[in-house]
Design a protein around this motif. Structure first.
Motif, PDB file in Angstrom:
ATOM      1  N   ASN A   1       0.986  -1.107  -0.076  1.00  0.00           N
ATOM      2  CA  ASN A   1      -0.006  -0.046   0.010  1.00  0.00           C
ATOM      3  C   ASN A   1       0.823   1.032  -0.165  1.00  0.00           C
ATOM      4  OD1 ASN A   1      -2.311  -1.427   0.044  1.00  0.00           O
ATOM      5  ND2 ASN A   1      -2.558  -1.257   2.264  1.00  0.00           N
TER       6      ASN A   1
ATOM      7  N   GLU B   1     -13.498   0.942   0.074  1.00  0.00           N
ATOM      8  CA  GLU B   1     -12.151   0.640  -0.500  1.00  0.00           C
ATOM      9  C   GLU B   1     -12.029   1.304  -1.768  1.00  0.00           C
ATOM     10  OE1 GLU B   1     -11.538  -3.434   0.137  1.00  0.00           O
ATOM     11  OE2 GLU B   1     -11.068  -3.429   2.337  1.00  0.00           O
TER      12      GLU B   1
ATOM     13  N   THR C   1      -8.628   5.412  -1.886  1.00  0.00           N
ATOM     14  CA  THR C   1      -7.251   5.937  -2.512  1.00  0.00           C
ATOM     15  C   THR C   1      -7.585   7.025  -3.463  1.00  0.00           C
ATOM     16  OG1 THR C   1      -6.524   3.695  -2.391  1.00  0.00           O
ATOM     17  CG2 THR C   1      -5.349   5.194  -3.708  1.00  0.00           C
TER      18      THR C   1
ATOM     19  N   ASP D   1      -7.550  -2.515   4.529  1.00  0.00           N
ATOM     20  CA  ASP D   1      -6.693  -3.178   3.565  1.00  0.00           C
ATOM     21  C   ASP D   1      -6.172  -2.303   2.590  1.00  0.00           C
ATOM     22  OD1 ASP D   1      -7.378  -5.590   4.589  1.00  0.00           O
ATOM     23  OD2 ASP D   1      -8.883  -6.106   3.531  1.00  0.00           O
ATOM     24  N   LYS D   2      -6.545  -0.935   2.499  1.00  0.00           N
ATOM     25  CA  LYS D   2      -6.291  -0.297   1.368  1.00  0.00           C
ATOM     26  C   LYS D   2      -5.237   1.124   1.833  1.00  0.00           C
ATOM     27  CE  LYS D   2      -7.996  -2.157  -2.295  1.00  0.00           C
ATOM     28  NZ  LYS D   2      -7.243  -2.724  -3.431  1.00  0.00           N
TER      29      LYS D   2
END
Length: 314
Positions: A89, A172, A176, A261-262
Motif C-alpha cells: 500500500n 475501499e 485511495t 486493507d487499502k
C-alpha cells in the motif's frame, strides 16, 4: 590579460591548498561559529537517535531489553501478511502521489508563469498556498463533513441525480482516489514554489525569437520552457523520492477499520505494533527496512538519471 588572470587563480588555489587546516579553520572561525549551532542540532536530533537502530535486533518490550534475537524481527516482518500489505500500500500510494505531484506542480507553475497581471498572479499564488498551512486534522474534519453520506455536499449533489449516498472514506474503492485528491489539494500550491522560481530564470529572448519564428505557446513550453527547468524537475523528483515512503499523518487521520486493507501503510503499521502493542523491536525493524528501501530508491534513480541525462544529485 585573461591568461594572466587564469594563472593568478591557479597560483592562489595552490597556495590555499598548501595552507594548513588549522590556519584555514582560524581564518574562517566566525563562519564555523555561525555553523556550530546548526551542526549540533543536526547531530543531536538526526545522528545520535540512530543508535536506536540497534533495538531492531532485540526483543525489546515496554520494560527494556529482554534478549538479543538477531534478524528474527526482520524474518517476522517478512512473514507477516499485515506488513506485506502495508508495504504494498505504501509503494502504491506513494508512487501515485509522487507522479501526480510532479505533474500537478509543474503544470500549475507553467500556468501561473503565463499570467501577465502581477496583482492577479500574486492573488492566485496566495490562494493556492493557503491549504498547505492547514493541519491534517482540520482537513480531515472538513472533508469528512463534505463527503458525509448523511448531510455531505457531495452526496447531496449526487442525490439530485438519483445516486444513492456513498461513504467515500469508508469504501475501499473510493478511499485511495479521494486521499490522492486531498493530498494534491493541500500540497500542489506549495510544491510549485521551486518551479516558479526556476521559470523566472528562463531567458525571455528565447520565447521572443520562437514567437517571431511562428512557434505556438505549446511548442514554446515543450521545446524551451521544460528543457530549461529539466534539471530542477530532476532534483526535486529525486529529493521527493527520498521521502516517498514517509506516509503517516495524512493517512492516519483518514484511516478507519473499513478501509484498512487499502489504507494501512508502513508508518501506521509501525505505530500500531510499537505504540499500541509495545513491540519496539519489531517496529524499529520495520522502520529500518523502510529507510533502507528509501535509500535504495534514491540511489537507483540517481544512477539512472546520470546515465540518461548526465545529471544527478550525488
Amino acid at each position: 590579460m585573461a591568461q594572466i588572470t587564469r594563472n593568478e587563480m591557479v597560483t592562489t588555489n595552490i597556495k590555499r591548498n598548501k595552507t594548513s587546516l588549522k590556519t584555514r579553520i582560524y581564518q574562517y572561525r566566525y563562519f564555523y561559529f555561525m555553523f556550530l549551532p546548526v551542526f549540533l542540532a543536526f547531530l543531536v536530533f538526526n545522528y545520535i537517535p540512530m543508535i536506536g537502530i540497534l533495538i531492531s535486533f532485540f526483543d525489546w518490550g515496554l520494560f527494556g531489553i529482554n534478549e538479543f534475537v538477531g534478524f528474527d524481527n526482520f524474518i517476522t516482518l517478512f512473514q507477516s501478511t499485515a506488513f506485506i500489505r502495508a508495504f504494498g500500500n505504501t509503494l502504491y500510494i506513494s508512487i501515485l502521489n509522487l507522479g501526480l505531484s510532479m505533474i500537478c506542480c509543474v503544470g500549475l507553475a507553467l500556468l501561473i508563469d503565463e499570467v501577465r497581471g502581477k496583482n492577479f498572479k500574486k492573488l492566485t499564488q496566495t490562494i493556492i498556498y493557503i491549504p498547505h498551512f492547514l493541519s491534517w486534522v482540520v482537513i480531515a474534519s472538513v472533508f469528512s463533513l463534505i463527503l458525509s453520506p448523511q448531510d455531505g455536499i457531495v452526496n447531496a449533489v449526487l442525490g439530485l441525480f438519483g445516486v444513492d449516498p456513498i461513504y467515500f472514506l469508508a469504501d475501499e474503492h473510493w478511499w485511495t482516489p479521494i486521499f490522492l485528491f486531498i493530498e494534491r489539494w493541500k500540497g500542489t500550491g506549495w510544491g510549485t514554489i521551486i518551479f516558479i522560481a526556476a521559470l523566472s530564470g528562463v531567458d525571455p529572448s528565447m520565447h521572443e525569437a520562437a514567437t517571431i519564428d511562428g512557434a505556438t505557446r505549446l511548442q514554446r513550453v515543450l521545446y524551451i520552457t521544460l528543457p530549461a527547468i529539466r534539471n530542477t524537475i530532476l532534483v526535486v523528483f529525486i529529493l521527493e523520492l527520498a521521502k516517498v515512503l514517509n506516509l503517516f499523518e495524512s493517512v492516519w487521520v483518514f484511516q478507519n477499520a473499513m478501509v484498512l486493507d487499502k489504507a494501512d501503510v508502513i508508518q501506521t503499521y509501525v505505530y500500531r505494533i510499537g505504540v499500541e502493542n509495545s513491540d519496539y523491536g519489531l517496529s524499529t525493524a520495520a522502520g529500518l527496512f523502510k529507510s533502507v528501501i528509501s535509500v535504495i530508491l534514491v540511489l537507483i534513480t540517481n544512477k539512472v538519471s546520470k546515465k540518461v541525462t548526465g545529471e544527478g544529485i550525488i
